[in-house]
Design a protein around this motif. Structure first.
Motif, PDB file in Angstrom:
ATOM      1  N   HIS A  22      -2.387 -31.157 -54.745  1.00 20.37           N
ATOM      2  CA  HIS A  22      -1.945 -29.776 -54.996  1.00 20.37           C
ATOM      3  C   HIS A  22      -3.012 -28.969 -55.733  1.00 20.37           C
ATOM      4  O   HIS A  22      -3.208 -27.787 -55.431  1.00 20.37           O
ATOM      5  N   SER A  69      -4.878 -25.734 -54.072  1.00 22.06           N
ATOM      6  CA  SER A  69      -4.835 -24.481 -54.850  1.00 22.06           C
ATOM      7  C   SER A  69      -6.240 -23.921 -55.000  1.00 22.06           C
ATOM      8  O   SER A  69      -6.466 -22.723 -54.819  1.00 22.06           O
ATOM      9  N   GLU A 125      -8.032 -20.477 -53.491  1.00 20.47           N
ATOM     10  CA  GLU A 125      -8.660 -19.462 -54.355  1.00 20.47           C
ATOM     11  C   GLU A 125     -10.087 -19.153 -53.891  1.00 20.47           C
ATOM     12  O   GLU A 125     -10.780 -18.348 -54.486  1.00 20.47           O
ATOM     13  N   LEU A 167       1.475 -25.199 -51.269  1.00 27.58           N
ATOM     14  CA  LEU A 167       0.655 -23.992 -51.117  1.00 27.58           C
ATOM     15  C   LEU A 167       0.403 -23.633 -49.651  1.00 27.58           C
ATOM     16  O   LEU A 167      -0.061 -22.551 -49.347  1.00 27.58           O
ATOM     17  N   ARG A 223       6.486 -24.045 -55.967  1.00 28.33           N
ATOM     18  CA  ARG A 223       5.129 -23.508 -55.821  1.00 28.33           C
ATOM     19  C   ARG A 223       4.710 -22.778 -57.101  1.00 28.33           C
ATOM     20  O   ARG A 223       3.564 -22.828 -57.516  1.00 28.33           O
ATOM     21  N   ARG A 233       1.415 -23.195 -59.575  1.00 30.13           N
ATOM     22  CA  ARG A 233       0.567 -22.094 -60.058  1.00 30.13           C
ATOM     23  C   ARG A 233       0.511 -22.078 -61.584  1.00 30.13           C
ATOM     24  O   ARG A 233      -0.530 -21.802 -62.164  1.00 30.13           O
ATOM     25  N   LEU A 292      -1.978 -24.526 -62.780  1.00 29.25           N
ATOM     26  CA  LEU A 292      -3.330 -23.971 -62.604  1.00 29.25           C
ATOM     27  C   LEU A 292      -3.674 -23.004 -63.744  1.00 29.25           C
ATOM     28  O   LEU A 292      -4.784 -22.992 -64.256  1.00 29.25           O
ATOM     29  N   ASN A 305      -7.786 -20.733 -62.572  1.00 25.92           N
ATOM     30  CA  ASN A 305      -7.697 -19.538 -61.728  1.00 25.92           C
ATOM     31  C   ASN A 305      -9.041 -18.835 -61.719  1.00 25.92           C
ATOM     32  O   ASN A 305      -9.808 -18.971 -62.652  1.00 25.92           O
TER      33      ASN A 305
END
Ligand SMILES: Nc1ncnc2c1ncn2[C@@H]1O[C@H](COP(=O)(O)OP(=O)(O)OP(=O)(O)O)[C@@H](O)[C@H]1O
Ligand SMILES: [Mg+2]
Length: 278
Positions: A30, A34, A38, A240, A259, A263, A266, A272
Motif C-alpha cells: 500500500h 501510494s 504521487e 489505491l 483508503r 492516506r 502516508l 506526501n
C-alpha cells in the motif's frame, strides 16, 4: 554545496517487525502504490524472498493488468535471497554484497521500500540499518505488544522491558549516530483495529503512548480489520487502485474509509509530495 548540487539519494523506507502475519507485506504494497500514485519512482526489495509475499503480490499485479486493465503502475523490484554459504563470515559478506548490489541498481529511484521477514536474521538486520524511515505494523492485540516490549505491573507501576526487536532498532540507531547519519524515524502503526472492542482499543492506545515515549517511536493510527485486504492480494491490487476501470471491485463506503486510513498513514510518515525534500 547547494541543494541542486546535492548527489541524488533515494529515501529508504523499511517495513519491519519480528512477528509473523502482522501486515508488513500488505502495508509495504500500500505504501509503494501510494508513492507511485504521487508520481514518485519507486524501487522495492523483498528481503523475505523465500516466502516472497511482496514478490508474489507484484507478480499478481502484473498478470492482472496484462489480462484486464492493460497498464498499471509498477515499482522496479528486486528479490534478495539469504546466502547459503556455510560460515557466518562468508554468508554475511554475501548477504551484504547482494543487498548492496540490489540497492545500487535501484539508486536512481526516489524511494526504495524494503519488505522484511517476520523473524530475525542478518539480512533483515542489515536492511534495517539503511532505514531513513522504519514502519512497524503491529496487530492490535496485547499479545502482539511483546514484539515491542515486555509489559509488567509492579507496585502499581508499569515496568517495560524492550524486546529483542526494539533493542535491535536501538542498536541500528546507535550505529547511525556513530556514522553521523540522520536518525531512523520509527513509526509504529496499529493494524487490524477492531470495530467493536472499544475498551481494548483504548487500553492499547494508552500503553502504546507509554512505549512511544520510552522507545522513541511515533504512533500512526493504522488500518482497521477489513476483509478487502485479503481479497485484493490475488489481483495484486491495493485500495489505491480501486478508482481504475476494470478492477472488478465496486467501491463501498468501507473501502473509502479504508483508503483514507492509508492516506493518513502516508501523512503521519510524511511521505506526501509536499513533505518530501529530494
Ligand atoms: N487490516 C487488515 N485487515 C484484514 N486482513 C489483513 C489486514 N492486514 C493484513 N491482513 C491479512 O493478514 C495476512 C497477513 O498479512 P501480511 O502477509 O501482510 O503480513 P506479514 O507481516 O507480511 O506476514 P509475514 O510475517 O508472514 O511476512 C494476509 O492474509 C493479509 O491479507
Ligand atoms: Mg510478509
Amino acid at each position: 554545496m547547494t541543494e541542486q548540487n546535492k548527489p541524488h539519494r533515494p529515501r529508504i523506507v523499511v517495513v519491519g517487525n519480528e512477528k509473523g502475519g502482522s501486515g508488513k507485506s500488505t502495508t509495504t504494497m500500500h505504501l509503494v502504490v501510494s508513492l507511485l500514485k504521487e508520481g514518485y519512482r519507486v524501487g522495492t526489495i523483498d528481503l523475505d524472498a523465500r516466502q516472497g509475499t511482496l514478490s508474489r503480490y507484484l507478480e499478481n499485479r502484473a498478470s492482472f493488468a496484462n489480462g484486464s486493465i492493460g497498464s498499471i503502475l509498477m515499482p522496479e523490484h528486486r528479490r534478495v535471497y539469504r546466502s547459503q554459504a556455510v560460515t557466518t563470515q562468508e554468508s554475511e559478506a554475501e548477504d551484504k554484497k547482494n543487498l548492496e548490489q540490489a540497492m545500487t541498481e535501484l539508486w536512481d529511484r526516489d524511494f526504495i521500500v524494503f519488505d522484511t521477514p517476520g523473524s530475525d536474521n542478518y539480512l533483515s538486520r542489515l536492511g534495517h540499518s539503511y532505514a531513513d524511515i522504519l514502519v512497524t505494523p503491529l496487530n492490535d492485540s496485547f499479545l502482539d505488544m511483546d514484539m515491542l516490549a515486555k509489559v509488567e505491573v509492579q507496585n502499581d507501576e508499569l515496568k517495560l522491558t524492550p524486546s529483542t526487536y526494539s533493542q535491535m532498532v536501538w542498536e541500528q540507531r546507535q550505529q547511525r549516530a556513530i556514522q553521523r547519519k540522520k536518525p531512523i524515524d520509527w513509526v509504529v502503526m496499529r493494524n487490524r483495529l477492531s470495530h467493536i472492542d472499544a475498551k481494548n482499543k483504548r487500553d492499547m492506545g494508552v500503553l502504546l503512548e507509554h512505549l512511544a515515549k520510552r522507545l522513541q517511536f511515533r504512533l500512526a493510527s493504522g488500518f482497521g480489520e477489513r476483509v478487502i485486504f485479503r481479497e485484493l492480494f490475488p489481483k495484486g491490487l491495493t485500495l489505491l487502485d480501486l478508482d481504475e476501470k476494470g478492477t472488478g471491485v465496486t467501491m463501498s463506503m468501507s473501502h473509502v474509509a479504508a483508503r483514507q486510513e492509508v492516506r493518513s498513514l502516508l501523512n503521519v510518515i510524511g511521505l506526501n509530495k509536499e513533505d518530501v525534500p529530494n
